[in-house]
Write an enzyme that holds these catalytic residues in place. Sequence first.
Site, mmCIF file in Angstrom:
data_model
loop_
_atom_site.group_PDB
_atom_site.id
_atom_site.type_symbol
_atom_site.label_atom_id
_atom_site.label_comp_id
_atom_site.label_asym_id
_atom_site.label_seq_id
_atom_site.Cartn_x
_atom_site.Cartn_y
_atom_site.Cartn_z
ATOM 1 N NE ARG A 149 -17.281 7.173 -6.015
ATOM 2 C CZ ARG A 149 -16.478 7.857 -5.142
ATOM 3 N NH1 ARG A 149 -15.165 7.573 -4.994
ATOM 4 N NH2 ARG A 149 -16.842 8.964 -4.459
ATOM 5 C CG PHE A 187 -4.594 1.251 -6.653
ATOM 6 C CD1 PHE A 187 -3.582 0.933 -5.778
ATOM 7 C CD2 PHE A 187 -4.318 1.298 -8.140
ATOM 8 C CE1 PHE A 187 -2.134 0.856 -6.370
ATOM 9 C CE2 PHE A 187 -2.904 1.201 -8.562
ATOM 10 C CZ PHE A 187 -1.898 0.745 -7.821
ATOM 11 C CB CYS A 213 -4.569 11.916 -5.723
ATOM 12 S SG CYS A 213 -3.896 10.548 -4.742
HETATM 13 N N1 SAH Z 1 -10.637 4.459 -6.139
HETATM 14 C C1 SAH Z 1 -11.024 4.493 -4.727
HETATM 15 C C2 SAH Z 1 -9.887 5.047 -3.940
HETATM 16 C C3 SAH Z 1 -8.400 4.560 -3.763
HETATM 17 S S1 SAH Z 1 -7.411 4.766 -2.482
HETATM 18 C C4 SAH Z 1 -12.213 4.893 -4.491
HETATM 19 O O1 SAH Z 1 -13.042 5.478 -5.235
HETATM 20 O O2 SAH Z 1 -13.081 5.166 -3.168
HETATM 21 C C5 SAH Z 1 -6.036 3.885 -2.990
HETATM 22 C C6 SAH Z 1 -6.089 2.416 -2.313
HETATM 23 O O3 SAH Z 1 -5.004 1.921 -2.798
HETATM 24 C C7 SAH Z 1 -6.398 1.919 -0.936
HETATM 25 O O4 SAH Z 1 -7.570 1.381 -0.671
HETATM 26 C C8 SAH Z 1 -4.953 1.294 -0.575
HETATM 27 O O5 SAH Z 1 -5.341 0.201 0.256
HETATM 28 C C9 SAH Z 1 -4.553 0.657 -1.845
HETATM 29 N N2 SAH Z 1 -3.240 0.332 -2.284
HETATM 30 C C10 SAH Z 1 -2.032 1.278 -1.800
HETATM 31 N N3 SAH Z 1 -0.916 0.633 -2.440
HETATM 32 C C11 SAH Z 1 -1.497 -0.599 -3.075
HETATM 33 C C12 SAH Z 1 -0.701 -1.399 -3.839
HETATM 34 N N4 SAH Z 1 0.488 -1.591 -4.069
HETATM 35 N N5 SAH Z 1 -1.391 -2.623 -4.285
HETATM 36 C C13 SAH Z 1 -2.795 -2.846 -4.090
HETATM 37 N N6 SAH Z 1 -3.464 -1.561 -3.202
HETATM 38 C C14 SAH Z 1 -2.830 -0.695 -2.616
#
Ligand code: SAH
Length: 404
Positions: free
Chosen positions: A212, A236, A348
């Site tokens: 980040r 995401f 991940c």
């Molecule tokens: N980058 C974030 C963590 C991502 S976690 C951070 O630094 O805090 C993954 C996320 O993907 C979750 O919030 C989940 O709701 C979302 N997600 C999962 N599958 C998805 C999809 N097909 N389309 C959109 N969002 C999705």
Amino acid sequence: MKVDGELVLKPGKERSLARRHPWVYATAVARVAGRPAAGATVAVRAADGTWLAWAAYSPASSIRARCWSFIESDPIDADWFAARVGAAVARRTTLFDATNAVRLVFGEADGLPGLIADRYADQLVVQFQAAGVEAQRDVLLDALVSATACANVYERSDSATRQREGLAPSTGVVRGAEPPDLVEVHEYGVRYFVDVRRGHKTGFYIDQRDNRRLAGELAAQLARAHGRTPALLNCFCYTGGFSVAAARGGASPVLSIDSSADALALARRNWALNGLDPAAAEWRAADVFDALRALREEGRRFDLIVLDPPKFAASHHHVERAARAYKDINLSALRLLAPGGRLLTFSCSGAIDVDLFQKIVAGAVIDARVDCQLLARLAAGTDHPLLMTHPEGEYLKGLLLTRI
Ligand code: SAH
């Protein structure tokens, strides 16, 4: 110290323990002596009777035992656990200069297989993911409270790992008082709200801290290089970690996509918490796979794109399908990336190693018919270390690409 039985291995199966790998698979066990309960401390012995390790017995799991120690004179008692917890906490001390959201104990890597302990400001959140740490829960909780002087501990033992150990989910206050609805933390000067009751994992993706920050630095660099604010696409986005960090670095406008309306609601609050301009943010509740195609049809372009999807490969059985999904989103993202732009792309999935991930992304680059340079390989922060004798612990990997 109480030893409740012995696991005697099949001939030849002592080799991985000799290399200090902490897991004993069920297929390696010839017989169990005594009647150890789930989580009990057992001696692991080679077929010829040689002592190999102290371990916690997990009768329901294919990982039948997880080693506490390879030193026979170690007494696996309350003081020993307290020392392990204290050492793990002490190793993280310097991180608190930058943040107060820190993983204090990371399972196998800290010699406490199955235990996760995170600190958000003065709130601790724990996960007991294996029978051994479950059996020691009171000793471990006391040790955590005394090592940190944090009185309040919330349990989030609701992960799938626990089911494989035959343990029921368990959540709620385990020490002290109820946590507030949201705990505020800071990370490299950026502020975030964390929902420790309902958030993913223990509430926040602590592991992405340095990435980040990198997003913020990249935004600042691109702004200087281009003489205008870089446009960010954060896919995401969850609670907006990368969106806020990059915006603080100068990214604008920022388009954030997640399928979860709850995550987006908290992301908006995190944006406001940092005093960012609401007019510079666009939030889309959508499936990223569809949204990326729609953005192409809209003719959108971005200078910085972050792809941080959930674990697409839950195990080795899902690698092929996951590889297609990773390639799909990377290809779509590359088609939206402006020349000179940066792509931060992550996986991940523990089942997909860094070399395979790089191959998948290279495949996307080829299909997108663009030229890209790899500027850096990325990983989780130093509070999520990898035990050198336990390569299975590696899960988060990322690539920083630039389109030339
Ligand atoms: N980058 C974030 C963590 C991502 S976690 C951070 O630094 O805090 C993954 C996320 O993907 C979750 O919030 C989940 O709701 C979302 N997600 C999962 N599958 C998805 C999809 N097909 N389309 C959109 N969002 C999705």
